[in-house]
Scaffold this active site. Structure first.
Site, short mmCIF file in Angstrom:
data_model
loop_
_atom_site.label_atom_id
_atom_site.label_comp_id
_atom_site.label_asym_id
_atom_site.label_seq_id
_atom_site.Cartn_x
_atom_site.Cartn_y
_atom_site.Cartn_z
N GLY A 1 27.94 43.31 40.45
CA GLY A 1 27.83 43.65 38.93
C GLY A 1 29.24 43.42 38.26
CB THR A 2 32.65 42.72 39.66
OG1 THR A 2 31.77 42.07 40.94
CG2 THR A 2 32.69 44.17 40.21
NE ARG B 1 47.02 33.76 32.69
CZ ARG B 1 47.33 33.01 33.24
NH1 ARG B 1 46.73 32.50 34.48
NH2 ARG B 1 48.71 32.37 32.99
CD GLU C 1 38.51 50.77 42.62
OE1 GLU C 1 38.15 51.73 43.32
OE2 GLU C 1 38.86 49.64 43.00
#
Lengths: 694, 167, 334
Positions: A465-466, A583, A660
């Site tokens: 899902g990242t 970045r 996180e």
């Protein structure tokens, strides 16, 4: 300094390449994979927290039409390795926690499997259990290391002297609850044996790591285990390590040769079988001078682990890095209990560990009459207080200032309980956030030219899902000097080169560096006009600067809270976070990661709490009706921003990891805002209405 | 005990034998091979299994397939016409209104069912005037979409997507 | 889940006939609560009689101004019905604050009334529960009691009834029409559900073959206002910790009619008669002075509260919510 990529596609916001498959529901998750005529597995769990199995009577279950096999400790094959007690399915008659799997039914249909599981009669000679976590236990112990490999205890200067000389001191205890990761997709395995090879469609954060663990337990060569996970319905750490259902699915499939099996945990089973975040008890001691400069930072953290397997949440670790102070101490102690095995949950260590200290800082700032943003700025260290190394980049102050500006902090009246609107008390709060830059070695990527100007990039990474499908393609495009649409990714399969686990916000750092290395190797070998079929691979480069710098992301979380004057109901109308995360590869997807973390932090602050019934040893509220996670209505407004940060040291992309940090500090900001709204200081999560009732 | 039923799923007629114990969700997934409705909690507590049943949004995990003989069901897959996505689906992609995507087919179906309810003038608990017309404010969207949990925390983007998709 | 026989009821009488004489029979309508319990093993009927296609799905406006609600009217349809929205806002809001849109599209009036407690121990076969298995003990006592009763509980059971709709109906003096083997009868809604006593396995006064066919609401006199206030642990999609359904008619600055029911506090929708007695005839003018009488009324009701370890907060919460609800009603535009 690494050779930074020149950003072209990096920093752009293409939409997710897996978007169409996900919005139509055609993306195949582990339970969606088509296999012919599968059997279904349903688990039987122990209903006592400690004991010895004396009988598992499967006769009634076995007699049911459609039941193909019932696995128990009496008939299951021996595993090659039982070193990891969590994975030693059916290898012993000992019951070590309530919910431990004691039998598994394999049947033609889900309905039959479930019915048969209810017919398995389990007799357990119950022994007294102990599931009580307390900081007063006399059997607390210091683990050798804590999660992430950090030292268990640290000490600099002298706490006692520091406190004695501080005009303002604080000594308070804060607690965070037991949390269950609860990804929306329950852990699911579709398993099939073919000629001695095991194929697993798995809901996992690491196909290669799942392969390696499973192969070890089953005594197979790793290449005999094939793990496929093109799409994963969230993990938040709970799919980062192999859990016992994977082993059971493999054993179940072996018991019905030629038949694939599907094993999907129920939501209830997930509360005992796939890890969780330990509850924590944090004693925080701070001391500062009249100007708010900290002389003492001490955090003593207590958590629990399972008696059968240690997991040491690194709760006190973030306090080693955030603020400067000459006298410092952190400790970790564990109680080994008859409880399910705790494990990773989004930002282990940092997430709970930035609750106590960040509320404590708010309390101390108020005590010495300083604005909590200003208090934090005054305690900014020059170098990493823990290691003495310079930071590769550190922009906490910039985050605090930018956040304060965007949030409208300057107009804040510091007096608590001073604002009300339509029966609601209003307040605002702030907290700092931090997360280390982690890199995990051992990834390999392959770049192949498939047609003039077109490239296929393979790496056994996963997308939980990242946005891996999309962001790695962006990185590859820039590393190859190709267009984004000319790069096709192949991930989520052990048929691709080995990749590390999606954990510790390390994915882009580890996989991205590897993809860049492979692309550079490809160009070095084949130049700008490669032939079709040209292919090059590279492993993740050695980290040559990691030892010189402390590398961390930072952030500032701002929250607005209202508390109903009559009922104590708590709402968070607004969250605003500003982060310094190096970045940003894809702003669209990065924003989602950050607001997602903040939303989970809000959920932790207001709702989440796995309630342990110590008499039985189980989590009572083991479903979504009772274990509340935030709903859409709970989350009206969440903003995430980032400051420009150029860090040439972290990796070739200049990134720091964003999965996180969003959850870190959120709960403290909300608790601090609730205090500002009501004057009530809550040190124990969650912030339920009963704290505020009068 | 088995029973034969007929369903129309995403425009296609399907005849299947179901165990009377089979939920509509399991019939769609195991019986027909639909992958859009998802099993997130299996107890009506998360909304991942939401489909449009005879045009209305419903959860499918707490209802037996056998009781739905003759039903017309649209899953998120059936909302798209091949490569051509429904505007609501395009809005979800554009607004990045999901991460892992597991709750998404249910969110999309729920959004469309919800908009039809708004269109029909049905109030929600967030509606001030129960007898007046309903205005689709963000607060209304949030309340009406609260039956679809998203653990990735995409809620604010979901609200943006639903607002866009409603246009 | 054990296998069961599924029968589609041909008509209302046929439904009752089909359900008669069986030990393990259940009517199936929306399914939401029953199927949940069958999956958990809490319910294990051998026969399901599907009543969802019976012609019990109409809402009729009665000549006297009241309303007859068919048993299989979906919760969402009832909440959206113009007469409910216009005349019984307390009911519309109670319905709309229950579950979620896609659950309310399945759940029915009869099923909502007959939903069973959400007590976590009741739902978990591995813990003792007198309601599920009489005589095994109550695990909630001494355990997790956040969702549990503070009024009318017994040493055998401290469960609460989870419905919002039923709380509103209790305040509206609803009447429940039941068809049983010996014919039709009407039960006041406040008498439909039982207190646990020493028979907590019996939620209601119905027998298994009794079929709820309709609920009737008497008309509310001109000038009556009503509201539903639900307090829960998250902003939506959660059961009530405490809810208040309040119906109020003030004439010439005096309370002429007041009906209050509480949810989340007892084994049944709790009609707050003691509070009503305090309020009836009291002067109320929308000023801050009302606060005192509202508080006295709430305290009168809660004087008999017996909270458990872990849910004592519900007493002040219920008190404050009652006061807040009455304040809201008394200050509403007249």
């Amino acid at each position: 300094m690494t050779d930074l990529l020149r950003p072209r596609v990096l920093g752009q916001s293409p939409t997710r390449v897996d978007g169409p498959a996900k919005v139509t529901g055609t993306a195949r998750y582990a339970g969606d994979q088509r296999v012919s005529d599968p059997a279904y597995v349903h688990l039987v769990q122990a209903d006592v927290a400690r004991g010895v199995l004396t009988e598992v009577d499967v006769s009634a279950a076995q007699a049911l039409h459609g039941v193909l096999a019932v696995l128990t400790p009496d008939n299951a094959p021996r595993l090659a390795s039982t070193d990891d007690a969590e994975l030693a399915a059916f290898q012993s008659h000992e019951v070590a926690f309530r919910g431990q799997v004691v039998a598994a039914v394999v049947a033609r249909t889900r309905e039959i499997a479930r019915h048969a599981a209810a017919l398995v009669r389990v007799e357990i000679d119950q022994r007294p259990h102990d599931v009580h976590l307390s900081a007063d236990r006399d059997d607390l112990y210091a683990p050798e290391k804590v999660n992430g490999g950090s030292a268990t205890d640290t000490e600099q200067g002298d706490i006692g002297t520091g406190l004695a000389h501080s005009p303002f001191t604080l000594d308070q205890t804060y607690t965070t609850a037991w949390y269950n990761n609860n990804p929306l997709e329950p852990h699911t395995t579709t398993a099939l044996w073919l000629d001695g090879d095991l194929a697993l469609y798995e809901s996992t954060q690491g196909v290669h790591t799942t392969r390696e663990s499973t192969a070890r337990v089953l005594g197979l060569a790793p290449e005999r285990v094939h793990v496929i996970a093109p799409h994963v319905g969230g993990g938040f750490g709970s799919k980062g390590t192999v859990h016992v259902h994977v082993i059971i699915a493999a054993l179940a499939a072996k018991a019905v040769p030629g038949t694939p099996v599907k094993l999907a945990l129920t939501r209830q089973q997930m509360f005992s079988l796939v890890g969780y975040r330990t509850p924590t008890i944090q004693r925080v001691r701070l001391g500062c001078d009249a100007d708010g400069r900290l002389a003492v930072v001490a955090v003593d953290a207590v958590g629990q682990t399972a008696r059968i397997k240690e997991f040491a949440e690194q709760t006190a670790v973030p306090s080693r890095t955030v603020y400067a102070a000459p006298n410092r101490r952190t400790t970790h102690r564990l109680a080994a209990l008859d409880v399910p095995v705790p494990s990773w949950m989004r930002a282990p260590g940092e997430c709970p560990g930035m609750f106590g200290p960040e509320v404590a800082v708010d309390e101390l700032a108020i005590a010495c009459g300083l604005d909590p943003v200003e208090f934090r700025i005054r305690n900014e260290p020059d170098v990493d207080p823990d290691t003495g190394k310079p930071f590769s980049s550190r922009n906490l102050v910039a985050c605090l200032r930018e956040g304060a500006r965007r949030f409208g902090w300057e107009h804040r009246d510091p007096a608590p309980r001073a604002r009300a609107e339509s029966g609601w008390l209003m307040g605002t709060g702030v907290a700092a956030s931090t997360y280390p830059v982690n890199r995990i070695p051992g990834s390999v990527a392959t770049v192949r030219c498939t047609a003039p100007g077109r490239y296929l990039v393979s790496i056994g990474a996963v997308d939980i899902g990242t946005g891996t499908w999309t962001s790695l393609a962006q990185i590859a495009a820039d590393a190859l000097g190709a267009d984004f649409t000319d790069v096709e990714m192949r991930i989520g399969d052990t048929a691709r080169p080995r990749a590390s686990v999606a954990g510790g916000s390390s994915g882009i750092t580890s996989w991205g560096s590897t993809v860049v290395a492979a692309a550079r190797e490809f160009r070095r070998t084949f130049g700008d006009h490669p032939a079709e079929g040209a292919e090059a691979s590279a492993a993740m480069p050695e980290d040559d600067v990691g030892e010189e710098y402390a590398m961390h992301a930072f952030g500032a979380q701002f929250a607005e809270v209202r508390v109903h004057a009559d009922t104590g109901e708590v709402r968070v109308p607004r969250l605003l976070g500003v982060f310094a995360v190096g970045r940003v590869v894809n702003p669209r997807l990065a924003r989602s990661q950050l607001i997602g973390g903040m939303t989970m932090g809000l959920s932790m602050a207001l709702h989440e709490h796995s309630v342990l019934d110590e008499r039985f040893g189980h989590v009572v509220n083991h479903d979504f009706a009772e274990y509340h996670i935030a709903t859409n209505s709970d989350v009206p407004h969440v903003e995430a921003h980032w400051v420009e940060e150029h860090d040439p040291h972290t990796n070739p992309m200049g990134t720091k990891g964003i999965g996180e940090i969003g959850i870190v500090g959120t709960a403290a900001a909300i608790a601090n805002a609730a205090h500002h709204a009501t004057g009530v200081r809550v040190r124990d999560l969650p912030l339920t209405l009963d704290h505020f009732l009068e | 005990m088995d029973s034969e039923i007929q369903l129309r799923v995403d425009g296609r007629r399907k005849r299947l034998r179901v165990d009377t114990r089979m939920t509509l969700l399991d019939a769609l997934r195991d019986g027909i091979g639909a992958t859009a409705p998802k099993t997130g909690c299996d107890h009506g507590q998360c909304g991942s299994c939401t489909v449009l049943l005879d045009g209305r949004r419903v959860i499918t995990c707490l209802t037996f397939a056998v009781a739905h003989d003759g039903a017309d069901i649209t899953t998120a897959e059936g909302l798209a016409d091949g490569e051509w996505l429904h505007p609501m689906q395009r809005a979800f992609i554009e607004r990045d209104a999901f991460q892992c995507g597991f709750c998404t087919p249910g969110q999309v179906c729920s959004a469309l069912g919800m908009l039809a309810e708004v269109e029909a003038g049905h109030p929600s608990v967030a509606t001030d005037d129960l007898t007046g017309p309903v205005e689709l404010t963000d607060e209304e969207i949030r309340e009406r979409m609260s039956g679809n949990l998203c653990r990735c925390g995409a809620y604010v983007n979901i609200v943006d997507a639903v607002r866009d998709g409603a246009r | 889940m054990i296998p069961f026989d599924y029968r589609l009821a041909p008509d209302v009488d046929g439904a009752v006939a089909a359900a008669t004489g069986w030990g393990g029979v259940a009517f199936l309508a929306g399914g939401t609560n029953l199927v949940d319990h069958m999956k958990l093993g809490v319910a294990a009927p051998e026969v399901l009689v599907d009543i969802s296609r019976l012609p019990l799905d109409a809402v009729e406006e009665l000549p006297d101004g009241g309303l007859r609600i068919g048993a299989t009217v979906r919760n969402s349809d009832l909440a959206a019905h113009p007469a409910v929205r216009r005349d019984y806002p307390v009911l519309a809001r109670a319905l709309l604050s229950g579950a979620s849109g896609q659950v309310r599209n399945l759940a029915t009036t009869g099923g909502n009334l007959l939903q069973r407690t959400r007590c976590a121990y009741f739902q978990d076969l591995s813990t003792p529960c007198n309601k599920r298995e009489p005589g095994t003990g109550c695990s909630a006592i001494g355990g997790y009691t956040r969702q549990h009763a503070i009024l009318g509980a017994s040493a055998h059971c401290v469960a609460t009834h989870p419905s919002d709709m039923a709380v509103a109906m209790a305040a509206l003096d609803a009447q429940v029409t039941v068809l049983g083997t010996s014919g039709r009868r009407v039960i006041p809604l406040v008498e439909l559900h039982r207190l646990p006593g020493d028979e907590p396995h019996r939620d209601t006064v119905l027998s298994p073959s009794d079929l709820i066919t309709a609920v009737e609401l008497p008309p509310l006199p001109e000038g009556t206002r009503s509201l539903y206030r639900k307090v829960r642990d998250r902003a939506s999609y959660a059961f009530a910790l405490v809810s208040v359904a309040a119906v109020l008619r003030v004439e010439d600055g005096v309370v002429r009619d007041v009906r209050i029911a509480l949810g989340g506090v007892a084994h049944k929708p709790w009609r707050a008669r003691r509070a009503e007695d305090v309020l009836r005839g009291s002067p109320v003018d929308g000023s801050p002075a009302d606060e005192e009488v509202f508080r006295r009324a709430a305290e009168a009701e809660l004087a008999g509260a017996a909270p458990l370890a872990g849910n004592g907060f519900k007493v002040p919460l219920a008190r404050n919510t009652v006061v807040s609800a009455l304040r809201g009603l008394s200050r509403e535009e007249r």
